[in-house]
Design a protein around this motif. Structure first.
Motif, PDB file in Angstrom:
ATOM      1  N   ASP A 133       0.819  -1.204   0.000  1.00  0.00           N
ATOM      2  CA  ASP A 133       0.000   0.000   0.000  1.00  0.00           C
ATOM      3  C   ASP A 133       0.854   1.256   0.000  1.00  0.00           C
ATOM      4  OD1 ASP A 133      -2.759  -0.965   0.137  1.00  0.00           O
ATOM      5  OD2 ASP A 133      -2.176  -1.816   2.064  1.00  0.00           O
ATOM      6  N   MET A 149      -9.790   6.086   3.744  1.00  0.00           N
ATOM      7  CA  MET A 149      -9.636   4.652   3.504  1.00  0.00           C
ATOM      8  C   MET A 149      -9.603   3.896   4.826  1.00  0.00           C
ATOM      9  SD  MET A 149      -6.840   4.961   0.447  1.00  0.00           S
ATOM     10  CE  MET A 149      -6.128   3.375   0.809  1.00  0.00           C
ATOM     11  N   ARG A 340     -10.661  -2.203  -3.326  1.00  0.00           N
ATOM     12  CA  ARG A 340      -9.406  -1.766  -3.919  1.00  0.00           C
ATOM     13  C   ARG A 340      -8.788  -2.956  -4.670  1.00  0.00           C
ATOM     14  NH1 ARG A 340      -5.766  -0.292   0.254  1.00  0.00           N
ATOM     15  NH2 ARG A 340      -4.615   0.924  -1.312  1.00  0.00           N
ATOM     16  N   LEU A 385      -7.222   4.092  -4.887  1.00  0.00           N
ATOM     17  CA  LEU A 385      -7.993   2.901  -5.245  1.00  0.00           C
ATOM     18  C   LEU A 385      -7.088   1.707  -5.556  1.00  0.00           C
ATOM     19  CD1 LEU A 385     -10.803   1.747  -5.698  1.00  0.00           C
ATOM     20  CD2 LEU A 385     -10.710   2.561  -8.057  1.00  0.00           C
ATOM     21  N   ARG A 387      -3.606  -0.467  -5.184  1.00  0.00           N
ATOM     22  CA  ARG A 387      -2.404  -0.708  -4.402  1.00  0.00           C
ATOM     23  C   ARG A 387      -1.197  -0.688  -5.353  1.00  0.00           C
ATOM     24  NH1 ARG A 387      -3.355  -6.055  -1.087  1.00  0.00           N
ATOM     25  NH2 ARG A 387      -2.408  -4.917   0.649  1.00  0.00           N
TER      26      ARG A 387
END
Length: 438
Positions: A133, A149, A340, A385, A387
């Motif tokens: 991430d 998030m 995601r 959105l 990774r």
């Protein structure tokens, strides 16, 4: 003379196998002694341990005596033993992977073992989950986006703990209509010095099993590659399939493929066709009945599909990821809970031993350009959105076409609603790249 030595060797191995079986039989007898002759707790522990090893013996080593009775063979007993252990003992596979042993022989069994490793490998991450991430120092993500998030993940975890039914507000979001972003929320400055380290830190998560060779990490080759698709050609231009068609989500309905990754493939294909004008073939073949054989099982049929449909330029293998614990890959996008996703590349390269000859892929540079441009589009139009692009050691059938891509859409803890909502921005991102809008 050679035959005599070979036969003597076989007899010695058979004797050892028989001796080992006798030991297991005696162990089984001891484990079944009356409870009065040993403590109940101790007996239960021994039963668990003894039972495990007995099952492994049955599954793996019982194959060896039959193998030794055969005549001349192209594989040695050691190779056969390795194959049996790879299939039967997950720890053996794990040890092989972690050791990153350089393969010395080049025979068909070695190739088979590598393909089996490839089939299992996608389930294992030799990297910390958080490294996939973006952090607070990401160029394209504001702290407010990261906070949102985190809030979404916490909110959905709490909601699922309190009630199995979706809350009223979430149900209303299903009726919301996705609005594609008409312009980027962020734009990269490509005039900066994007050296190897900068590209890696901003776009990639490199698994410890592999290495991105510097010649591939060239901004010009990644960003300037023309990936446009000719929509005027008659026939399918995009193929969507699923190496792991059995992958499902937290609220998938058993026996209903429309609530699995196959259902997500249906929606993605429909969006690319109806909204963006591509001709798409969605292949829903199931190849993961035996998971480690999925890539090998799917390859012949995929090759046949491509041979029969020469107009196909883009090949997308749509998966869902697996994450630890109750973590959810979700964010709020336009008031809709949206899963995601992650673009994924296989490099056919082991960090310690170099290129994997059995998994040759002449399209690695093009594969990387495809995922890179999709990542850029995702980061610019829908920050947070996607990774980071995940790079792993094996090939994953990405050699089929230059524009081949593997996508991990959400994970096992996502709901079907979140997955379906994610198909809208994902289709838009793919269209941006394949229409040459980026």
């Amino acid at each position: 003379m050679h035959a005599v030595k070979r036969t003597g060797w076989k007899q010695k191995v058979r004797k050892w196998v028989i001796l080992l079986l006798l030991v297991m039989c005696v162990g089984g007898f001891v484990l079944n002694l009356p409870k009065s002759k040993m403590g109940i707790e101790k007996k239960e522990q021994q039963n668990m341990i003894g039972g495990f090893f007995c099952r492994q013996m049955e599954n793996a080593y019982f194959q060896i005596p039959a193998f030794l009775e055969e005549g001349e063979t192209e594989h040695t007993a050691e190779e056969k033993m390795a194959s049996c252990m790879l299939k039967a003992l997950p720890f053996f596979y794990y040890a092989q992977t972690q050791a990153d042993v350089e393969l010395e022989s080049e025979d068909s069994l070695t190739a088979e073992l590598i393909v089996q490793k490839e089939g299992i490998d996608e389930d294992y991450k030799n990297i910390e989950e958080e490294n996939l991430d973006y952090g607070k120092d990401a160029l394209h993500i504001e702290n407010s986006v990261l906070e949102e998030m985190e809030r979404e993940n916490s909110l959905h975890n709490i909601e699922e703990e309190e009630s199995p039914e979706p809350p009223v507000e979430q149900a209303e979001n299903v009726e919301g209509v996705f609005q594609e972003a008409s312009y980027p929320a962020y734009t990269y400055d490509w005039s900066e010095n994007w050296d190897y380290e900068a590209l890696i830190s901003n776009f990639y998560a490199v698994d410890s099993s592999t290495l991105l060779v510097e010649e591939y990490a060239d901004l010009g080759k990644l960003l300037d590659k023309d990936l446009t698709v000719d929509k005027t050609v008659e026939g399918p231009q995009i193929l969507i399939y699923h190496t792991h068609a059995s992958e499902s989500f937290i609220d998938s309905v058993a026996g209903d493929p429309s609530t699995t990754i196959v259902g997500a493939g249906d929606k993605l294909a429909a969006l690319l066709e109806d909204k963006y004008g591509f001709q798409v073939m969605h292949h829903a073949g199931v190849y993961d009945t035996v998971r480690e054989d999925a890539y090998a099982n799917s390859l012949p049929e995929l090759e046949q599909i491509l041979q029969e449909n020469p107009t196909i330029e883009v090949v997308i293998d749509l998966h869902r990821d697996a994450v630890s614990g109750d973590r959810k890959l979700v964010m709020d996008l336009q008031g809709r809970p949206t899963a995601r996703f992650m673009f994924f590349n296989g490099l056919s390269y082991i960090r310690k031993s170099g290129e994997i000859e059995y998994l040759e892929n002449p399209h690695i540079q093009d594969n990387l350009a495809f995922s890179f441009q999709a990542q850029v589009a995702a980061n610019e139009y829908y920050p947070g959105l996607a990774r980071k692009v995940y790079l792993k050691a094996y090939r994953y059938n990405l050699h089929l076409k230059p524009k081949s891509m593997l996508i991990e859409l959400g994970a096992q803890n996502n709901t079907v609603e979140e997955i379906m909502n994610a198909c809208d921005p994902l289709a838009h991102i793919l269209a941006i790249v394949l229409d040459g809008v980026l």
